[in-house]
Motif scaffolding. Structure first.
Motif, mmCIF file in Angstrom:
data_model
loop_
_atom_site.group_PDB
_atom_site.id
_atom_site.type_symbol
_atom_site.label_atom_id
_atom_site.label_comp_id
_atom_site.label_asym_id
_atom_site.label_seq_id
_atom_site.Cartn_x
_atom_site.Cartn_y
_atom_site.Cartn_z
ATOM 1 N N THR A 136 26.826 -2.793 -3.074
ATOM 2 C CA THR A 136 26.924 -4.142 -2.488
ATOM 3 C C THR A 136 26.500 -5.222 -3.465
ATOM 4 O OG1 THR A 136 24.683 -3.885 -1.653
ATOM 5 C CG2 THR A 136 26.494 -3.313 -0.157
ATOM 6 N N GLY A 137 25.961 -4.792 -4.608
ATOM 7 C CA GLY A 137 25.502 -5.765 -5.602
ATOM 8 C C GLY A 137 24.007 -6.031 -5.534
ATOM 9 N N ARG A 138 23.386 -5.504 -4.531
ATOM 10 C CA ARG A 138 21.933 -5.715 -4.375
ATOM 11 C C ARG A 138 21.187 -4.845 -5.385
ATOM 12 N NH1 ARG A 138 17.916 -4.686 0.058
ATOM 13 N NH2 ARG A 138 19.094 -2.843 0.694
ATOM 14 N N VAL A 139 20.163 -5.420 -5.973
ATOM 15 C CA VAL A 139 19.312 -4.677 -6.913
ATOM 16 C C VAL A 139 17.947 -4.490 -6.269
ATOM 17 C CG1 VAL A 139 18.158 -4.720 -9.143
ATOM 18 C CG2 VAL A 139 20.499 -5.557 -8.953
ATOM 19 N N ILE A 140 17.480 -3.286 -6.257
ATOM 20 C CA ILE A 140 16.168 -2.984 -5.669
ATOM 21 C C ILE A 140 15.304 -2.335 -6.733
ATOM 22 C CG2 ILE A 140 14.942 -1.702 -3.869
ATOM 23 C CD1 ILE A 140 17.562 -1.656 -2.291
ATOM 24 N N TYR A 141 14.106 -2.861 -6.882
ATOM 25 C CA TYR A 141 13.137 -2.269 -7.797
ATOM 26 C C TYR A 141 12.203 -1.381 -6.981
ATOM 27 C CZ TYR A 141 14.670 -5.633 -11.305
ATOM 28 O OH TYR A 141 15.421 -6.359 -12.194
ATOM 29 N N LEU A 142 11.940 -0.202 -7.490
ATOM 30 C CA LEU A 142 11.110 0.753 -6.746
ATOM 31 C C LEU A 142 9.766 0.877 -7.461
ATOM 32 C CD1 LEU A 142 13.846 3.476 -6.163
ATOM 33 C CD2 LEU A 142 13.143 1.661 -4.619
ATOM 34 N N LYS A 143 8.725 0.500 -6.740
ATOM 35 C CA LYS A 143 7.391 0.587 -7.341
ATOM 36 C C LYS A 143 6.636 1.710 -6.663
ATOM 37 C CE LYS A 143 3.437 -2.125 -8.661
ATOM 38 N NZ LYS A 143 3.027 -3.407 -9.154
ATOM 39 N N PHE A 144 6.090 2.618 -7.473
ATOM 40 C CA PHE A 144 5.345 3.761 -6.952
ATOM 41 C C PHE A 144 3.866 3.482 -7.118
ATOM 42 C CE2 PHE A 144 8.816 6.785 -6.400
ATOM 43 C CZ PHE A 144 9.817 6.188 -7.134
ATOM 44 N N ASP A 145 3.105 3.676 -6.048
ATOM 45 C CA ASP A 145 1.663 3.486 -6.187
ATOM 46 C C ASP A 145 0.981 4.812 -6.504
ATOM 47 O OD1 ASP A 145 0.987 3.205 -2.588
ATOM 48 O OD2 ASP A 145 1.394 4.946 -3.850
ATOM 49 N N ALA A 147 -0.678 6.708 -4.762
ATOM 50 C CA ALA A 147 -0.558 7.735 -3.730
ATOM 51 C C ALA A 147 0.862 8.276 -3.622
ATOM 52 C CB ALA A 147 -0.979 7.139 -2.377
ATOM 53 N N GLY A 148 1.754 7.760 -4.478
ATOM 54 C CA GLY A 148 3.136 8.235 -4.443
ATOM 55 C C GLY A 148 4.016 7.482 -3.479
ATOM 56 N N ASN A 149 3.479 6.453 -2.816
ATOM 57 C CA ASN A 149 4.295 5.665 -1.900
ATOM 58 C C ASN A 149 5.205 4.734 -2.684
ATOM 59 O OD1 ASN A 149 2.854 6.713 0.371
ATOM 60 N ND2 ASN A 149 1.188 5.335 -0.156
ATOM 61 N N VAL A 150 6.371 4.499 -2.142
ATOM 62 C CA VAL A 150 7.356 3.659 -2.819
ATOM 63 C C VAL A 150 7.517 2.352 -2.063
ATOM 64 C CG1 VAL A 150 9.738 3.498 -3.594
ATOM 65 C CG2 VAL A 150 8.599 5.711 -3.554
ATOM 66 N N THR A 151 7.518 1.269 -2.816
ATOM 67 C CA THR A 151 7.770 -0.047 -2.214
ATOM 68 C C THR A 151 9.031 -0.611 -2.840
ATOM 69 O OG1 THR A 151 5.390 -0.339 -2.146
ATOM 70 C CG2 THR A 151 6.726 -2.263 -1.683
ATOM 71 N N SER A 152 9.872 -1.178 -2.009
ATOM 72 C CA SER A 152 11.110 -1.798 -2.510
ATOM 73 C C SER A 152 10.843 -3.272 -2.769
ATOM 74 C CB SER A 152 12.222 -1.644 -1.470
ATOM 75 O OG SER A 152 12.512 -0.287 -1.257
ATOM 76 N N LEU A 153 11.137 -3.716 -3.988
ATOM 77 C CA LEU A 153 10.805 -5.075 -4.396
ATOM 78 C C LEU A 153 11.989 -5.723 -5.105
ATOM 79 C CD1 LEU A 153 7.396 -4.151 -6.059
ATOM 80 C CD2 LEU A 153 7.673 -5.165 -3.801
ATOM 81 N N ASP A 154 11.876 -7.033 -5.250
ATOM 82 C CA ASP A 154 12.876 -7.707 -6.081
ATOM 83 C C ASP A 154 12.331 -7.846 -7.498
ATOM 84 O OD1 ASP A 154 12.291 -11.148 -4.896
ATOM 85 O OD2 ASP A 154 11.075 -9.794 -6.109
#
Lengths: 525, 487
Positions: A136-145, A147-154
């Protein structure tokens, strides 16, 4: 075609099955698509995470010094482990493309330095986080903390919606060593292949399901329509008058019950038709009997020199038990009688006809008591002992203007004396005919000299016992009054008779005729 | 009956509509330290001061709880080449006085840290050649030589506003700002415009309680909720009172180091000491909060190697090595104050190997000077790894005294090969390669018996049951990471 139950059944179920399978298929394919898409995304991310070090290590070991062949071999080996990854590229932090497996399959690129196409891609390459580019053209950055949790960020680490279950990834960029980024390009051919297979399988199942449904619905509908057709044939047969026709339906379902009901109906139709036929025959015979009996009664009044006689009978049923007659004995003497056989209906009518015939045949006796005796003898021997006849008899002699009266258990006759202008009951001892042996010994006679204007009335008990709708009897008193009123006016016997009968009918006023109603009026002139 | 049911239902519905009184959530968290803050300056490199200041200031890069790099004022970074680093800065960040943060502030902060006379970070940043602004949210740092530890170093460089000179008035970008300070007490208030997650507590009270007993009583009485530097002897009492005591490696290793000039130039004697010493000093003197070690690198840190074998005490082997040295061995063991008991135990252990030890206890200043002058026979030496990497020990303590290297080499140890490895590792950007070289150095210096690693220490923190906090491996207590159990 659509009027047929079989067709309706088959088409309805067939349509339903197709719709159900189609809806299920669409739902399943969609769910499968989401599942596989999510699997591909997850697997690709894992592949990228676990191979990044190997890719860079191989790059630094082989490609950077110039050994393309070894590097290519290693990279192809990696690509074979995950067929959803179509190509692997390596970029430097500055955005320079160091390698692209899509275009460098057999030889290393040696042309003009390649750079990433846009700022967005450069931002991804220069990020410290893994990023995915969606179709769709959307870019998502994946940040791992930690504890291994993933956050979706711009790109500025602001939260954004995570990858959805149906999102397809174009590529994944994984930064490494603060100097490189590896670009993994994803394809969904395996998804398409698996979905195509799923669609094919669902189509096959739908077709099989449809065929089975058509078969089953055809058989099922036949199990319903065939008995109904049998029923129809049975009905048509009955319509033609074949009441012996029965439907053979052995099923235990509603159609079977309907067939049983039909058979019961046919049987009862058969019985009722026979009964109807019998009833018609009986009605015809009754009609004949009525005709015969009517013919036995006098059709007209009797006008004599000194006496007018008029009689009338209203039967309770088609055939009555009352009888009356005026019988000429000779030119001078006439017998008039009114008899009432116990009961009414055909049996009473037969007996009254017999009595009528016997009285005629006994006319030569000229003795009322003798007539009663002979009549009694016959009835006692030939008729059931439960049947007897009450009778009022008179013998008129023209020359002497005398009327001899005998009563065999009958209601007393009424006598209007023209001199007193009063009506009285003439009570006389008597016994019903057929009741006892030698009944004649119990019968008395009385003689009257008839003056002009005198009226004698013989009547059956049906006259005085006639009920109106309020269950009130006509009664003797009223009868006397009617007779008196009519006699005072010096009406002829016929009129008096009609007056009495019309008064009776008016009194009854539509109620049921419980008994025969007979009157015989004799008026002196 | 039906009526009473309806009445009850009505009552329940009504009571649910009545606003419930919220449980009182405390707005202040109190944290106690063993030492007071001595300087507000962001250029100070004292570990103790940074425990306070890290609530106010932020850096370009920070560690997460597992010591991995995490974005902070820099969103991302990378290298164009071995000497050129680029940092992309986080937009929409403002300082606690309302001014916006941008690349100018970064350039100024790092340049000041590199050049200001008062800066204690100069030697840390000595490999940085220059820093340039690329645009408002991008800077480039140029190093003189490849620097695999640049990010580790930048973790220690606080960012402040350009043209900021009043270092006694800290204004940072962190989640708390200074509301007031009075002697050993500092009150911080939540910065509502902080770019990151808003802290749970509105106020953070940081206090220094030097007396261990007073620190104990403060946490037991709930005067403070988090206590740094829990005295080991009070652990049991605290735990019995419901205080959670958490320990973590302090990244500090204590060793006995030999002077290669003098009697310990003979390796046999060094081997004799190596095998004569017990391996249970940690258990005997640490109250359970020292860990025996056999490496100079702290465990879990870059440069630590599990492949290196454990040291086993073997008095017979010690005597055997001792016998190869002819003559009496009378040596002086230098220790700082507070380690007398340990020194006596060492003395006893070495006596069994016929090594006569005289213990000399000195104040820290005298002790340090004697060591750096190369005048000690052998000495107790503790090293804290601020960069979480063994290379700064190698560069500062092991490398021969050349240029910026070896400034703490009191052993007079010098090995050309080791020096070369250390030089090589300092410029290797490839993590794997560098790890291999560091392991090689570790193995080599152990084989050379430059000293005997004894134990590494743990730090203890006390946490009251009303709060939730997970300790950080970097030893920082960030008030913004503490939440109350009333959440």
């Amino acid at each position: 075609m659509f009027h047929s139950l079989k067709a309706k059944f088959t088409i309805s179920f067939g349509t339903l099955i197709v719709l159900l399978f189609t809806a299920s298929g669409v739902f399943l394919i969609d769910a499968k698509s989401r599942e596989i898409t999510a699997d591909i995304a997850q697997n690709s991310l894992s592949f990228a995470h676990f191979t990044k070090n190997t890719v860079i290590a191989n790059y630094q070991q082989y490609l950077e010094p110039g050994d393309f062949v070894s590097f290519n071999r290693e990279l192809r080996g990696l690509l074979q482990r995950d067929t959803d990854i179509t190509s692997i590229g390596i970029s430097s932090y500055s955005g320079l493309t160091l390698f692209d497996s899509a275009t460098e399959q057999n030889a290393q690129y040696t042309g003009v330095p390649r750079t990433v196409p846009d700022q967005a891609t450069l931002d991804r390459i220069q990020s410290i986080n893994i990023s995915v580019l969606l179709r769709t053209g959307r870019v998502i950055y994946l940040k791992f903390d930690s504890a291994g949790n993933v956050t979706s960020l711009d790109v500025n680490e602001k939260p954004m919606d995570q990858i959805g279950p149906s999102d397809r990834i174009t590529n994944i960029i994984v930064p490494i060593d603060n100097a490189y980024s590896i670009v993994y390009t994803i394809n969904y051919q395996s998804l398409l292949t698996r979905l195509a297979l799923a669609k094919y399988q669902i189509s096959i199942f739908t077709i099989i399901g449809l065929v089975l449904t058509l078969l089953v619905s055809f058989v099922l509908s036949s199990s319903i329509t065939n008995p109904i057709l049998d029923l129809k044939r049975g009905v048509l047969k009955i319509a033609t008058g074949d009441f012996e026709s029965r439907v053979e339906v052995k099923t235990q379902d509603e159609v079977g019950l309907l067939a049983q009901s039909f058979n019961i109906m046919a049987q009862e139709l058969q019985v009722s038709t026979k009964a109807l036929v019998y009833k018609e025959r009986v009605a015809k015979e009754l009609e004949l009997a009525v005709q015969i009996q009517t013919n036995l009664l006098p059709k007209d009044k009797l006008v004599l020199n000194g006496l007018d006689i008029a009689g009338g009978l209203i039967p309770a049923t088609e055939v009555g038990g009352d009888a009356f007659d005026y019988i000429k004995v000779n030119d001078n003497q006439y017998i008039t009688y009114l008899g009432d056989v116990t009961g009414h209906g055909v049996a009473a009518g037969i007996v009254s006809s017999i009595v009528n015939s016997l009285m005629y045949s006994f006319r030569s006796q000229v003795d009322l008591i003798e007539m009663v005796k002979q009549l009694n003898d016959v009835l006692r021997r030939k008729i059931s002992q439960k049947v007897f006849v009450t009778m009022a008899l008179t013998l008129w002699a023209e020359d002497s203007r005398t009327l001899t009266y005998a009563n065999a258990g009958h209601p007393p006759i009424l006598y209007y004396d023209s001199a007193t202008k009063k009506v009285i009951d003439v009570r006389l001892q008597g016994m019903a005919i057929g009741m006892l042996e030698d009944v004649e010994k119990l019968v008395k006679t009385q003689q009257f000299t008839i003056k002009p204007g005198d009226v004698f009335l013989m009547y059956s008990d049906g006259i005085v016992e006639a009920n109106n709708p309020a269950k009130e009897q006509f009664g003797l008193a009223k009868l006397k009054m009617v007779v008196q009123d009519a006699a005072i006016e010096d009406k002829p016997a016929e009129i008096i008779k009609n007056t009495i009968l019309s008064n009776i009918i008016e009194h009854i006023n539509g109620s049921e005729y419980l008994d025969d109603m007979t009157v015989v009026v004799m008026k002196g002139k | 009956m039906k009526f009473f049911r309806i009445l009850l239902l009505f009552t329940l519905l009504l009571s649910s509509c009545i606003p419930q009184q919220k449980a009182q959530i405390p707005e202040k968290i109190s944290i106690a330290y063993a030492e007071p803050l001595t300087s507000f300056s962001p250029l100070d490199y004292s570990a103790n001061n940074r425990k306070y200041l890290s609530n106010i200031y932020e850096t370009l890069v920070r560690y997460d709880k597992t010591f991995d790099y995490d974005s902070s004022l820099a969103l991302s970074w990378g290298r164009f080449d071995d000497l050129t680093w680029e940092f992309r800065l986080r937009p929409e960040v403002i300082f606690q006085d309302g001014n916006s943060f941008d690349a100018e502030d970064v350039v100024y902060s790092i340049t000041t840290a590199m050049t200001d006379n008062s800066s204690q970070l100069k030697s840390l940043l000595n490999n940085i050649d220059k820093i340039e602004k690329v645009d408002d949210y991008k800077v480039r740092i140029f190093t003189k030589s490849p620097d695999p530890l640049l990010l580790n170093k930048l973790v220690n460089v606080y960012i402040f506003q350009s043209n900021y000179t009043d270092f006694n008035t800290p204004i940072g970008t962190g989640p708390y700002y200074i509301k007031s300070s009075e002697s050993a007490n500092i009150t911080l208030e939540r910065f509502d415009s902080y770019w990151g997650p808003s802290p749970y507590y509105k106020e953070a009270f940081l206090t220094a309680i030097t007396d261990p007993e007073l620190r104990l009583s403060a946490i037991l009485s709930n005067e403070v909720q988090v206590l740094a530097n829990v005295p080991p002897q009070y652990v049991e009492e605290m735990e019995e009172s419901g205080v959670d005591v958490q320990d973590f490696p302090n990244l500090e290793v204590s060793s006995l180091m030999f002077n290669f000039i003098g009697i310990f130039s003979d390796k046999n004697l060094r081997e004799a000491v190596y095998y004569a010493l017990a391996t249970d000093y940690a258990e005997e003197f640490g109250s359970g909060y020292l860990l025996s070690t056999d490496q100079f690198s702290a465990s879990g840190m870059s440069g630590y190697s599990r492949k290196l074998t454990d040291r086993n005490q073997n008095v017979e082997t010690a005597i055997e090595f001792r016998s190869k040295y002819k003559g009496e061995v009378n040596v002086t063991l230098d220790v700082p104050t507070g380690l007398e008991k340990l020194a006596e135990k060492v003395k006893l252990d070495l006596a069994a190997a016929n090594i006569n030890v005289t213990v000399l206890v000195s104040n820290p200043s005298y002790f340090q000077n004697k060591i750096l002058a190369g005048e000690s026979d052998f000495y107790f030496f503790g090293w804290k790894y601020d960069l979480a990497d063994v290379s700064d020990f190698f560069e500062t303590v092991v490398h021969s005294q050349v240029g910026a290297y070896g400034s703490f080499n009191g052993m007079s140890y010098s090995d050309v090969d080791v020096d070369e490895y250390i030089d090589q590792a300092s410029q290797l950007l490839d993590v794997s390669e560098r790890q291999d070289v560091l392991a090689l150095i570790s193995k080599r210096i152990l084989e050379d018996r430059i000293g005997v690693p004894l134990f590494e220490s743990e730090l203890l923190y006390g946490i009251r049951p009303e709060v939730i906090w997970d300790i950080r491996l970097d030893g920082q207590i960030l008030a913004s990471e503490i939440v109350g159990k009333g959440v």
